[in-house]
Design an enzyme around this catalytic site. Structure first.
Site, mmCIF file in Angstrom:
data_model
loop_
_atom_site.group_PDB
_atom_site.id
_atom_site.type_symbol
_atom_site.label_atom_id
_atom_site.label_comp_id
_atom_site.label_asym_id
_atom_site.label_seq_id
_atom_site.Cartn_x
_atom_site.Cartn_y
_atom_site.Cartn_z
ATOM 1 N N SER A 64 -104.921 -96.785 14.301
ATOM 2 C CA SER A 64 -104.313 -97.941 15.556
ATOM 3 C C SER A 64 -103.185 -96.412 15.853
ATOM 4 O O SER A 64 -103.008 -96.075 16.922
ATOM 5 C CB SER A 64 -103.270 -98.267 15.725
ATOM 6 O OG SER A 64 -104.387 -99.945 15.127
ATOM 7 N N HIS A 83 -112.801 -118.023 -1.319
ATOM 8 C CA HIS A 83 -113.144 -117.335 -2.061
ATOM 9 C C HIS A 83 -113.464 -118.131 -3.559
ATOM 10 O O HIS A 83 -114.224 -117.487 -4.692
ATOM 11 C CB HIS A 83 -111.926 -116.996 -3.360
ATOM 12 C CG HIS A 83 -111.355 -115.811 -2.200
ATOM 13 N ND1 HIS A 83 -112.016 -114.223 -2.177
ATOM 14 C CD2 HIS A 83 -110.629 -115.547 -0.941
ATOM 15 C CE1 HIS A 83 -110.560 -113.856 -1.397
ATOM 16 N NE2 HIS A 83 -109.854 -114.713 -0.325
ATOM 17 N N HIS A 126 -105.937 -113.483 -1.613
ATOM 18 C CA HIS A 126 -106.616 -113.308 -0.444
ATOM 19 C C HIS A 126 -105.173 -112.284 0.893
ATOM 20 O O HIS A 126 -105.405 -112.225 1.287
ATOM 21 C CB HIS A 126 -106.111 -114.775 0.876
ATOM 22 C CG HIS A 126 -107.463 -114.017 2.086
ATOM 23 N ND1 HIS A 126 -109.072 -113.669 1.150
ATOM 24 C CD2 HIS A 126 -106.926 -113.747 2.874
ATOM 25 C CE1 HIS A 126 -108.878 -113.765 2.535
ATOM 26 N NE2 HIS A 126 -108.627 -113.368 3.617
ATOM 27 N N ARG A 176 -124.277 -111.272 -8.625
ATOM 28 C CA ARG A 176 -123.350 -109.738 -9.104
ATOM 29 C C ARG A 176 -123.184 -109.977 -10.739
ATOM 30 O O ARG A 176 -123.164 -111.174 -11.230
ATOM 31 C CB ARG A 176 -121.789 -110.215 -8.337
ATOM 32 C CG ARG A 176 -121.175 -110.930 -8.109
ATOM 33 C CD ARG A 176 -119.952 -111.056 -7.445
ATOM 34 N NE ARG A 176 -118.637 -110.726 -7.546
ATOM 35 C CZ ARG A 176 -117.616 -110.896 -7.416
ATOM 36 N NH1 ARG A 176 -117.357 -111.631 -6.728
ATOM 37 N NH2 ARG A 176 -116.711 -109.782 -7.905
ATOM 38 N N ASP A 188 -84.061 -90.180 4.400
ATOM 39 C CA ASP A 188 -85.603 -90.146 2.920
ATOM 40 C C ASP A 188 -85.443 -91.969 3.524
ATOM 41 O O ASP A 188 -84.917 -93.079 4.757
ATOM 42 C CB ASP A 188 -84.414 -90.494 2.586
ATOM 43 C CG ASP A 188 -85.415 -89.967 0.997
ATOM 44 O OD1 ASP A 188 -86.343 -90.736 0.461
ATOM 45 O OD2 ASP A 188 -85.473 -88.938 0.727
ATOM 46 N N TRP A 239 -112.580 -109.332 -12.533
ATOM 47 C CA TRP A 239 -110.496 -108.293 -12.472
ATOM 48 C C TRP A 239 -110.085 -109.505 -12.444
ATOM 49 O O TRP A 239 -109.147 -109.817 -11.488
ATOM 50 C CB TRP A 239 -110.687 -107.976 -10.896
ATOM 51 C CG TRP A 239 -111.236 -107.949 -9.667
ATOM 52 C CD1 TRP A 239 -112.175 -108.337 -9.173
ATOM 53 C CD2 TRP A 239 -110.166 -108.328 -8.597
ATOM 54 N NE1 TRP A 239 -111.511 -108.693 -8.024
ATOM 55 C CE2 TRP A 239 -110.305 -108.605 -7.831
ATOM 56 C CE3 TRP A 239 -108.403 -109.009 -9.060
ATOM 57 C CZ2 TRP A 239 -109.614 -109.250 -6.459
ATOM 58 C CZ3 TRP A 239 -107.225 -108.952 -7.979
ATOM 59 C CH2 TRP A 239 -108.544 -109.219 -6.189
ATOM 60 N N SER A 248 -93.384 -102.623 -9.799
ATOM 61 C CA SER A 248 -93.739 -101.622 -8.995
ATOM 62 C C SER A 248 -93.296 -101.589 -7.878
ATOM 63 O O SER A 248 -93.312 -101.187 -6.216
ATOM 64 C CB SER A 248 -94.722 -100.302 -9.506
ATOM 65 O OG SER A 248 -95.621 -99.549 -8.777
ATOM 66 N N TYR A 302 -104.669 -107.759 2.826
ATOM 67 C CA TYR A 302 -104.841 -108.002 3.774
ATOM 68 C C TYR A 302 -104.083 -106.890 3.144
ATOM 69 O O TYR A 302 -102.713 -106.354 4.037
ATOM 70 C CB TYR A 302 -104.559 -109.018 5.484
ATOM 71 C CG TYR A 302 -105.608 -109.916 5.081
ATOM 72 C CD1 TYR A 302 -105.604 -109.202 6.155
ATOM 73 C CD2 TYR A 302 -105.863 -111.228 4.731
ATOM 74 C CE1 TYR A 302 -107.045 -110.132 6.715
ATOM 75 C CE2 TYR A 302 -107.113 -111.478 5.072
ATOM 76 C CZ TYR A 302 -107.394 -111.030 6.465
ATOM 77 O OH TYR A 302 -109.269 -110.793 6.775
#
Lengths: 290, 543
Positions: free
Chosen positions: B275, B310, B260, B457, B113, B149, B176, B264
């Site tokens: 993969s 960004h 950033h 946007r 587990d 956001w 969480s 990822y």
């Protein structure tokens, strides 16, 4: 260790109601806090009810773990999982403090000089903040919160540094005593550590009272007050938690929960205590001294 | 906590209950400590969130179908763009990958587990409540967060009651995520069966290990950033207030230091999934396994030093712009290693194109398009043109929808027979794929043109010059809105009427998860498996 030839020996708990209790507690706390901030009447009581549920959850959950541990249901692999859990939790805490240290460094290195006209900020300074001379400490071009004085580093903060460093020594002595089986020495030095934590908190509270009542240094004192109180405040919160954890561990030591070889609960709290100690050294250096 | 080595005081009932599921709904799902049930909960939750976030994107695209204001007020439109992003990122993509990780990591490393099963339960059950806190703001006076956001101050602090709710919801999501990530690291580092060395682990496990590290490193930074927002709004601090010596741009730096690596966090597990799938259906070992591991680690490292790309247009010293431009471009190197390795894996393979493989190949091609547009955005002078246009929207939807989401769908089709013991309908799975390929490109590809032509946007209305491509994009969106229904029906049909799956499921499948029966019993690997070379996807256990 789980070995290929051995039977299944990893303890996988069969269901627990504590996470569900914790979820309800966290939800109640957060909804309560949000409503409290929005000045909804039931927000504040809901927040406290949520915190109470969370404390009840911790009591029950840790209690389950302690009982299982005392029954010998855990093997060394479970022990390693707990250790990794605690290490990575402390790493996450370090990154939380990093955000606030980052804010402090950014304000001092970039935003204050720019407001003062450095680099591309010359025209902004001329038109918007004319006459503002960059300096640290500062509460910005609009002197938000009014004139204030700062806490001198070489008074109470130095004392608190010595207190925390001493507590790092006492908990290490207690750990050696635990490993050597010297029970009285363990309880005395662990008790001393709790006491030093409490004394630190007392002086920290005194310092805050002094800041608010006599120095006009408040959370609202521009970016200096913001970084000062958020960094020392979150640190103080962590010392409070650490002191409570140490006190719990003192009672567990007194009840004889730990053996020479098996005392991860003690070690986890010791790690946590060293972590708040190291954060304080960063605070002392960058918030008070420099 | 005292521990005793090799004790036999554990629950005696634990040996022979391989498929003994807890009785009753509460015991099975609410008090559960089982990684498979918690994985299922995460995946179901993510599916619901994808539907909610998808519905919001439906509102957005309906409004943008033609110029002028048709359906919603501009302020509500802004709430939709903001909450759509938060729901999709924190409620859809991240929990979906945690669900896949929960299901597959213990199966792939031969563990009974997760390392900390009770905490695993808590990690999941916080999520529905966190999103209750977030989504209830839609019904509050002043509505939901509408400042984007990214929550940039001062705009984000000018919302109504929603600010505190959104911040506390983000705190819950962070708690969480951190607990989930700690669990995954402890599981991978501590629970591997003997012989499952680090460099023999499946790549999905590797990518999740690195992702979990990223999560623990940056979620607390987001927590710090939103806490500063909270104190700026409610407690009079001046972190982001220039009048007090702070700087709104400072928020952007702290936010993107989280943001950033977060990118990822949402794509590394996708790399892992792809993969796993491509070698299976190419019937060849993954090309350059170790290079894939090192490329993943390199991407993770670089993700910490590129955040300011960004915010090239916000005002930064030239040295900063240059550093972040070159650092960003360097990410193309390890990412290129990955793309070439996937292609090389397929080279001269005995390829078949079952549904998971189609999604994986779709991923490789379309994610690469998103990567290229990312490279374009990394060029500082070009970014001054592209910034805050639909080009950016097109870019990140290519990496998130045709990247992350495609890999999630691929993973569900790939492992579904292992989870349920039933095959899905290949015909309808392929239909789902081809329908999605058509409409997702109709939806997002024209947004490149719109952005390059200058359409900003986060606006509900636009110049009539942009009308045609917006119409095409909206038609694509309406096609995409059908896809969750297709997927639900395909999986429902499979569960009810699907053919029985074998343990191996796929002809070319390697890895421990394929050595257990289908459906995987409630408890697997209660005794550590003895690993043979044929069971491993990578590496030889005798070494």
């Amino acid at each position: 260790m789980a070995t290929a030839q051995g039977k299944h020996i990893y303890y996988v708990p069969h269901g627990s109601k504590w996470p569900a209790v914790g979820t309800i507690g966290l939800f109640t706390t957060m909804i309560g806090a949000a409503n409290w901030l929005n000045e909804v009447s039931w927000g504040k009581p809901a927040f406290y009810v949520g915190v109470a549920i969370l404390l009840f959850m911790m009591w029950g959950w840790f209690g389950d773990v302690i009982r299982e541990s005392l029954k010998g249901m855990y093997n060394s692999q479970v022990d390693v999982s707990f250790r990794m859990g605690m290490m990575w939790f402390i790493f996450s805490e370090i990154m939380f403090f990093a955000a606030f240290f980052g804010a402090l460094f950014y304000a001092r290195m970039y935003s204050i000089p720019w407001l003062g006209g450095e680099g591309d900020g010359a025209l902004t300074n001329f038109y918007l903040h004319s006459g503002y001379a960059p300096a640290w400490p500062t509460n910005g071009p609009d002197a938000i919160g009014g004139a204030f004085q700062t806490i001198p580093a070489w008074g109470v903060p130095l004392l608190n540094t010595l207190i925390l460093l001493t507590s790092g020594v006492t908990i290490t002595v207690a750990h050696h005593a635990l490993r050597a089986g010297h029970r009285t020495q363990l309880l005395v030095f662990l008790g001393l550590t709790v006491l030093l934590g409490a004394i630190f908190l007392f002086y920290q509270a005194e310092e805050y009272i002094e800041a608010y009542q006599h120095l006009n240094l408040t959370l609202g004192s521009g970016v200096y007050g913001s970084t000062f109180f958020m960094l020392t405040g979150f640190h103080g919160l962590h010392v409070t938690l650490g002191t409570i954890m140490l006190a719990v561990i003192w009672f567990r030591c007194a009840k004889g929960h730990f053996t020479k070889d098996n005392h991860f609960g003690f070690e986890a709290v010791a790690w946590y205590w060293h972590f708040v100690d190291v954060v304080w050294l960063g605070l002392f250096m960058f918030v008070y001294v420099l | 906590m005292a521990t005793h080595a090799a004790t036999d005081h554990h629950h005696a009932d634990h040996h022979d209950d391989h498929d003994h599921k807890p009785q009753g709904f509460m015991n099975r799902w609410v008090f559960t400590t089982n990684h498979k049930d918690i994985g299922t909960l995460y995946l179901v939750f993510a599916f619901i969130m994808f539907c909610i976030g998808g519905a919001m994107s439906g509102v957005i695209r309906a409004e943008l179908m033609s110029p002028g204001l048709q359906f919603v007020e501009p302020y509500f439109f802004n709430q939709m763009t903001t909450v759509h992003a938060l729901v999709m990122i924190f409620g859809g993509v991240m929990p979906a990958f945690v669900g896949l990780g929960n299901w597959m990591i213990p199966l792939q490393i031969g563990a009974p587990d997760m390392a900390l099963p009770r905490m695993n339960n808590w990690s999941f059950w916080i999520m529905p409540f966190a999103f209750t806190v977030l989504l209830c703001t839609l019904f509050l006076p002043g509505g939901a967060p509408a400042g984007g956001w990214t929550l940039y101050p001062p705009l984000s602090l000018q919302g109504g009651s929603s600010v505190a709710f959104a911040i506390f919801a983000i705190h819950m999501m962070g708690i969480s995520s951190i607990m989930g990530a700690i669990n995954i690291i402890a599981t991978i580092l501590n629970m591997r069966a003997p012989g499952m060395d680090l460099l023999k682990m499946p790549l999905f496990v590797w990518t999740w290990l690195i992702t979990a590290f990223l999560l623990i490193a940056v979620m607390p930074v987001l927590a710090g950033a939103v806490t500063m927002l909270l104190t700026d709004k409610f407690f009079g601090t001046s972190f982001f207030n220039a009048a007090g010596g702070g700087d709104p741009v400072m928020f952007q730096h702290i936010f993107w230091f989280f943001g950033h690596p977060e990118v990822y966090i949402m794509i590394l597990p996708a790399f892992g999934v792809v993969s796993e799938i491509i070698p299976t259906f190419a019937r060849k070992p993954l090309f350059g396994y170790q290079a894939m591991v090192y490329a993943t680690a390199s991407i993770a490292f670089l993700s910490f030093i590129v955040w300011a790309h960004h915010m090239f247009t916000v005002g930064m010293p030239l040295g900063g712009e240059l550093f972040f431009m070159y650092a960003t471009m360097m990410i193309a190197v390890p990412t290129g290693v990955k793309v070439f390795n996937w292609v090389s894996t397929m080279w001269k393979g005995s390829m078949t194109f079952e549904t998971p493989m189609l999604w994986a190949i779709g991923f490789v091609i379309l994610f690469t398009i998103g990567g290229f547009s990312g490279l374009m955005l990394a060029i500082v002078p070009a970014d001054f043109q592209y910034h805050d246009t639909y080009f950016v929207v097109a870019h990140f939807h290519y990496v998130l929808v045709t990247g992350a989401l495609f890999s999630i769908i691929a993973a569900v089709y790939f492992w579904w027979p292992k989870w349920t013991g039933k095959m899905y309908s290949e015909k309808w799975g392929k239909f789902h794929f081809w329908w999605t390929i058509v409409f997702v490109n109709l939806l997002f590809f024209p947004q490149h043109f719109l952005g390059l032509a200058g359409m900003p946007r986060r606006i509900p209305d636009y110049n009539v010059a942009f009308a045609d491509w917006n119409m095409v994009s909206s038609i694509g969106a309406f096609g995409m809105l059908c896809t969750p229904v297709f997927m639900f029906l395909i999986l429902w049909h499979s569960k009810k009427h699907g053919k029985t799956a074998t343990a191996e499921v796929w002809e070319g499948a390697h890895g421990l998860e394929w050595t257990v029966p289908s459906p995987a019993p409630h408890h697997t690997f209660t005794e550590p498996p003895v690993i043979k070379a044929s069971m491993l996807a990578h590496g030889d256990p005798t070494h």
